[in-house]
Scaffold this motif. Sequence first.
Motif, PDB file in Angstrom:
ATOM      1  N   PRO A 136     -19.151  16.186 -18.066  1.00 33.70           N
ATOM      2  CA  PRO A 136     -20.098  16.027 -16.948  1.00 33.70           C
ATOM      3  C   PRO A 136     -19.925  14.716 -16.196  1.00 33.70           C
ATOM      4  O   PRO A 136     -20.715  13.792 -16.312  1.00 33.70           O
ATOM      5  CB  PRO A 136     -21.463  16.097 -17.650  1.00 33.70           C
ATOM      6  CG  PRO A 136     -21.197  15.548 -19.011  1.00 33.70           C
ATOM      7  CD  PRO A 136     -19.807  15.979 -19.374  1.00 33.70           C
ATOM      8  N   SER A 156     -24.219  27.275 -17.690  1.00 35.44           N
ATOM      9  CA  SER A 156     -24.339  25.818 -17.780  1.00 35.44           C
ATOM     10  C   SER A 156     -25.112  25.282 -16.583  1.00 35.44           C
ATOM     11  O   SER A 156     -25.066  25.845 -15.486  1.00 35.44           O
ATOM     12  CB  SER A 156     -22.963  25.161 -17.833  1.00 35.44           C
ATOM     13  OG  SER A 156     -22.234  25.552 -18.976  1.00 35.44           O
ATOM     14  N   SER A 157     -25.800  24.182 -16.812  1.00 37.50           N
ATOM     15  CA  SER A 157     -26.480  23.471 -15.738  1.00 37.50           C
ATOM     16  C   SER A 157     -26.207  21.985 -15.931  1.00 37.50           C
ATOM     17  O   SER A 157     -26.115  21.511 -17.062  1.00 37.50           O
ATOM     18  CB  SER A 157     -27.989  23.742 -15.772  1.00 37.50           C
ATOM     19  OG  SER A 157     -28.625  23.191 -14.639  1.00 37.50           O
ATOM     20  N   GLY A 158     -26.036  21.257 -14.821  1.00 40.71           N
ATOM     21  CA  GLY A 158     -25.741  19.835 -14.923  1.00 40.71           C
ATOM     22  C   GLY A 158     -26.180  19.078 -13.687  1.00 40.71           C
ATOM     23  O   GLY A 158     -26.559  19.667 -12.677  1.00 40.71           O
ATOM     24  N   TYR A 160     -24.082  16.751 -12.217  1.00 40.28           N
ATOM     25  CA  TYR A 160     -22.881  16.070 -11.751  1.00 40.28           C
ATOM     26  C   TYR A 160     -22.102  16.832 -10.675  1.00 40.28           C
ATOM     27  O   TYR A 160     -21.105  16.346 -10.168  1.00 40.28           O
ATOM     28  CB  TYR A 160     -21.948  15.781 -12.939  1.00 40.28           C
ATOM     29  CG  TYR A 160     -21.501  17.025 -13.680  1.00 40.28           C
ATOM     30  CD1 TYR A 160     -20.257  17.591 -13.438  1.00 40.28           C
ATOM     31  CD2 TYR A 160     -22.332  17.638 -14.619  1.00 40.28           C
ATOM     32  CE1 TYR A 160     -19.854  18.733 -14.112  1.00 40.28           C
ATOM     33  CE2 TYR A 160     -21.933  18.777 -15.299  1.00 40.28           C
ATOM     34  CZ  TYR A 160     -20.698  19.315 -15.037  1.00 40.28           C
ATOM     35  OH  TYR A 160     -20.301  20.449 -15.700  1.00 40.28           O
ATOM     36  N   SER A 172     -30.550  14.753  -9.343  1.00 44.75           N
ATOM     37  CA  SER A 172     -30.214  16.118  -9.730  1.00 44.75           C
ATOM     38  C   SER A 172     -30.923  17.135  -8.852  1.00 44.75           C
ATOM     39  O   SER A 172     -32.013  16.888  -8.334  1.00 44.75           O
ATOM     40  CB  SER A 172     -30.611  16.341 -11.197  1.00 44.75           C
ATOM     41  OG  SER A 172     -30.583  17.715 -11.537  1.00 44.75           O
ATOM     42  N   ALA A 188     -25.914  17.537 -18.879  1.00 43.33           N
ATOM     43  CA  ALA A 188     -25.504  18.933 -18.780  1.00 43.33           C
ATOM     44  C   ALA A 188     -25.957  19.692 -20.021  1.00 43.33           C
ATOM     45  O   ALA A 188     -26.037  19.126 -21.117  1.00 43.33           O
ATOM     46  CB  ALA A 188     -23.993  19.051 -18.620  1.00 43.33           C
ATOM     47  N   THR A 190     -25.361  23.735 -21.842  1.00 41.92           N
ATOM     48  CA  THR A 190     -24.736  25.053 -21.839  1.00 41.92           C
ATOM     49  C   THR A 190     -25.506  25.941 -22.809  1.00 41.92           C
ATOM     50  O   THR A 190     -25.818  25.508 -23.921  1.00 41.92           O
ATOM     51  CB  THR A 190     -23.264  24.970 -22.262  1.00 41.92           C
ATOM     52  OG1 THR A 190     -22.541  24.205 -21.289  1.00 41.92           O
ATOM     53  CG2 THR A 190     -22.636  26.351 -22.370  1.00 41.92           C
ATOM     54  N   MET A 207     -32.486  21.297 -19.017  1.00 38.39           N
ATOM     55  CA  MET A 207     -32.065  20.107 -18.276  1.00 38.39           C
ATOM     56  C   MET A 207     -33.223  19.144 -18.055  1.00 38.39           C
ATOM     57  O   MET A 207     -33.020  17.945 -17.832  1.00 38.39           O
ATOM     58  CB  MET A 207     -31.509  20.519 -16.904  1.00 38.39           C
ATOM     59  CG  MET A 207     -30.059  20.950 -16.895  1.00 38.39           C
ATOM     60  SD  MET A 207     -28.910  19.595 -17.204  1.00 38.39           S
ATOM     61  CE  MET A 207     -29.262  18.516 -15.810  1.00 38.39           C
TER      62      MET A 207
END
Length: 227
Positions: A136, A156-158, A160, A172, A188, A190, A207
């Motif tokens: 990330p 996935s969430s992040g 970046y 973010s 991040a 997953t 997150m």
Amino acid sequence: AWVALPEGLLALLALSLEMGRETGGLFDIGMGGLAAAWGFGAARGAVRPAAMSAPPRAADATAQALELDPASGRARKHADLTLTLDGIAKGHAVDAMAGVARAMGVGQALLGLDGELVALGTRPDGRPWGVAVEHPEPGRRAARGLIEIAGTALASSGDYRHFVEVGGRRVSHTMNPRSGLPAQGVAAVTVLAHSCARADAWATALMILPQEAGVLLAQAKGVAALW
């Protein structure tokens, strides 16, 4: 006033409200106005300082404000509410892709959209599908590790890839309904789940929390997640 909506959209809204209940309000599709104020979504970088904070929301605020009538194909709002499906729509789309593949007799495939994935069965050689988990870091594409999946979904969430710079700070695109501000939990997350839409929603929800709190919630809910 009641508004006619397509069957598919109504189903996704219903699933979104269900995920809101399942995550204790952490996943909240009613954060569209706050996201837009920070320059996300259709706003595309147009930051509105006067609207960049909101009061904390009750866990069921969106469910109370949004009424669905699937039998008649319609919905209506009972309060000022701007919806965003950013945290679940891509996963839902990959589930739909998988449904089309199955209907065409495809039993082995890896389907994806911008990092959200559904693995139908295994690879032709019988081995799981290998999926790289990205490091990330903005502006750099590198694998941090590998997850092998078969017959499951991954999302996935992040912070970046989709972010804005405000006052020299990276912000973010995930909004925290408990603070009324952008999430500042982790870099991040997953998640693996039986559907990509659910994995997508859980990745968004996790997150928001600090990692320690997120781990406890995931364990309590039986959610497989990697931070």
